[in-house]
Design a protein around this motif. Structure first.
Motif, mmCIF file in Angstrom:
data_model
loop_
_atom_site.group_PDB
_atom_site.id
_atom_site.type_symbol
_atom_site.label_atom_id
_atom_site.label_comp_id
_atom_site.label_asym_id
_atom_site.label_seq_id
_atom_site.Cartn_x
_atom_site.Cartn_y
_atom_site.Cartn_z
ATOM 1 N N ILE A 1 4.668 9.340 0.128
ATOM 2 C CA ILE A 1 4.414 9.822 1.480
ATOM 3 C C ILE A 1 4.278 8.664 2.458
ATOM 4 O O ILE A 1 4.715 8.747 3.599
ATOM 5 N N GLN A 2 3.670 7.581 2.021
ATOM 6 C CA GLN A 2 3.401 6.437 2.897
ATOM 7 C C GLN A 2 3.580 5.167 2.087
ATOM 8 O O GLN A 2 3.130 5.082 0.955
ATOM 9 N N ILE A 3 4.240 4.181 2.688
ATOM 10 C CA ILE A 3 4.339 2.864 2.054
ATOM 11 C C ILE A 3 4.306 1.824 3.163
ATOM 12 O O ILE A 3 4.858 2.030 4.243
ATOM 13 N N GLY A 4 3.599 0.748 2.910
ATOM 14 C CA GLY A 4 3.493 -0.323 3.888
ATOM 15 C C GLY A 4 3.132 -1.620 3.192
ATOM 16 O O GLY A 4 2.742 -1.630 2.020
ATOM 17 N N PHE B 1 0.872 -1.177 0.000
ATOM 18 C CA PHE B 1 0.000 0.000 0.000
ATOM 19 C C PHE B 1 0.905 1.222 0.000
ATOM 20 O O PHE B 1 1.840 1.299 0.780
ATOM 21 N N PHE B 2 0.634 2.170 -0.893
ATOM 22 C CA PHE B 2 1.444 3.387 -0.908
ATOM 23 C C PHE B 2 0.579 4.583 -1.243
ATOM 24 O O PHE B 2 -0.487 4.456 -1.842
ATOM 25 N N ASN C 1 -5.089 4.501 -16.906
ATOM 26 C CA ASN C 1 -4.690 5.857 -17.305
ATOM 27 C C ASN C 1 -5.223 6.925 -16.363
ATOM 28 O O ASN C 1 -4.682 8.020 -16.304
ATOM 29 N N TYR C 2 -6.282 6.632 -15.631
ATOM 30 C CA TYR C 2 -6.829 7.592 -14.685
ATOM 31 C C TYR C 2 -5.933 7.725 -13.457
ATOM 32 O O TYR C 2 -6.068 8.668 -12.699
ATOM 33 N N ASN C 3 -5.095 6.774 -13.242
ATOM 34 C CA ASN C 3 -4.207 6.793 -12.087
ATOM 35 C C ASN C 3 -2.781 6.530 -12.558
ATOM 36 O O ASN C 3 -2.054 5.715 -11.992
ATOM 37 N N ALA C 4 -2.369 7.233 -13.596
ATOM 38 C CA ALA C 4 -1.109 6.955 -14.281
ATOM 39 C C ALA C 4 0.112 7.156 -13.394
ATOM 40 O O ALA C 4 1.091 6.419 -13.505
ATOM 41 N N ILE C 5 0.088 8.131 -12.500
ATOM 42 C CA ILE C 5 1.256 8.388 -11.649
ATOM 43 C C ILE C 5 1.483 7.216 -10.693
ATOM 44 O O ILE C 5 2.604 6.760 -10.510
ATOM 45 N N ALA C 6 0.404 6.708 -10.121
ATOM 46 C CA ALA C 6 0.526 5.548 -9.232
ATOM 47 C C ALA C 6 0.951 4.310 -10.023
ATOM 48 O O ALA C 6 1.796 3.529 -9.561
ATOM 49 N N ILE D 1 -6.164 -0.702 6.217
ATOM 50 C CA ILE D 1 -6.167 0.423 5.282
ATOM 51 C C ILE D 1 -6.553 1.710 6.000
ATOM 52 O O ILE D 1 -5.949 2.759 5.780
ATOM 53 N N LYS D 2 -7.542 1.629 6.876
ATOM 54 C CA LYS D 2 -7.943 2.813 7.639
ATOM 55 C C LYS D 2 -6.787 3.325 8.489
ATOM 56 O O LYS D 2 -6.557 4.526 8.582
ATOM 57 N N GLN D 3 -6.018 2.418 9.092
ATOM 58 C CA GLN D 3 -4.857 2.829 9.895
ATOM 59 C C GLN D 3 -3.794 3.499 9.021
ATOM 60 O O GLN D 3 -3.194 4.494 9.418
ATOM 61 N N GLN D 4 -3.578 2.986 7.813
ATOM 62 C CA GLN D 4 -2.628 3.619 6.898
ATOM 63 C C GLN D 4 -3.084 5.035 6.543
ATOM 64 O O GLN D 4 -2.277 5.967 6.510
ATOM 65 N N LEU D 5 -4.371 5.203 6.310
ATOM 66 C CA LEU D 5 -4.909 6.530 5.994
ATOM 67 C C LEU D 5 -4.819 7.468 7.198
ATOM 68 O O LEU D 5 -4.533 8.654 7.047
ATOM 69 N N LEU D 6 -5.037 6.940 8.390
ATOM 70 C CA LEU D 6 -4.877 7.751 9.610
ATOM 71 C C LEU D 6 -3.430 8.208 9.763
ATOM 72 O O LEU D 6 -3.174 9.341 10.170
ATOM 73 N N ASN D 7 -2.497 7.335 9.451
ATOM 74 C CA ASN D 7 -1.074 7.701 9.528
ATOM 75 C C ASN D 7 -0.758 8.863 8.584
ATOM 76 O O ASN D 7 0.009 9.754 8.924
#
Length: 165
Positions: free
Chosen positions: A24-27, A13-14, A83-88, A37-43
């Protein structure tokens, strides 16, 4: 996803900052669920003061998360539309082709160490063509002396810089 030598599957997850391509975040976890996932978003929201816009896929793990409470504006991408999320998608390709394809991952601890070191390289040394070869958190080496080499991921990547005179 990444498989270990013992055929255990880990999910990565990043979160990437769109304007600078900074990770910013990777796990990683073997069992991604809505609580993880909620904990990753809280971080992430605890690190940043501004409102976050999250471009995400339609995974069911996101359904029960209250994004407004987390100060996150969500944008769902259409089904099978990379293509909608090309950077990721570009980061996923870079992570696989520049890093993970060269390692036999043993366990979660090993994977986390590799991810942390590659993320540091990605954020501090690797130029990004999509933003005119700018490096997100570039360390300035303004020396005019001897050229030095910094090995990254045991020499998989190298960074060259001039030391101070």
């Amino acid at each position: 996803t990444i498989n270990t030598i013992f055929f255990k599957v880990y999910y990565i997850f990043f979160v990437i900052k769109h304007s600078t391509r900074e990770i910013i975040q990777i796990g990683c976890t073997a069992h991604p669920n809505k609580n993880w996932i909620k904990q990753q978003l809280l971080n992430i929201t605890s690190k940043l003061s501004e409102t976050i816009i999250l471009i995400r896929d339609n995974d069911g793990k996101f359904k029960s998360i209250d994004f407004e409470k987390l100060r996150i504006i969500e944008i769902k991408i259409p089904y099978q539309s990379p293509n909608y999320n090309a950077i990721a998608e570009r980061f996923v390709k870079s992570l696989k082709f520049e890093c993970l394809n060269y390692f036999i991952i043993l366990n979660k601890t090993h994977l986390e160490k590799v991810l942390i070191e590659y993320t540091k390289y990605y954020n501090e040394y690797r130029p990004h063509q999509g933003i005119k070869n700018i490096i997100p958190l570039e360390k300035q080496y303004n020396g005019c002396g001897k050229i030095n080499q910094k090995k990254i991921l045991n020499g998989l990547h190298n960074h060259y810089y001039k030391e101070a005179a």
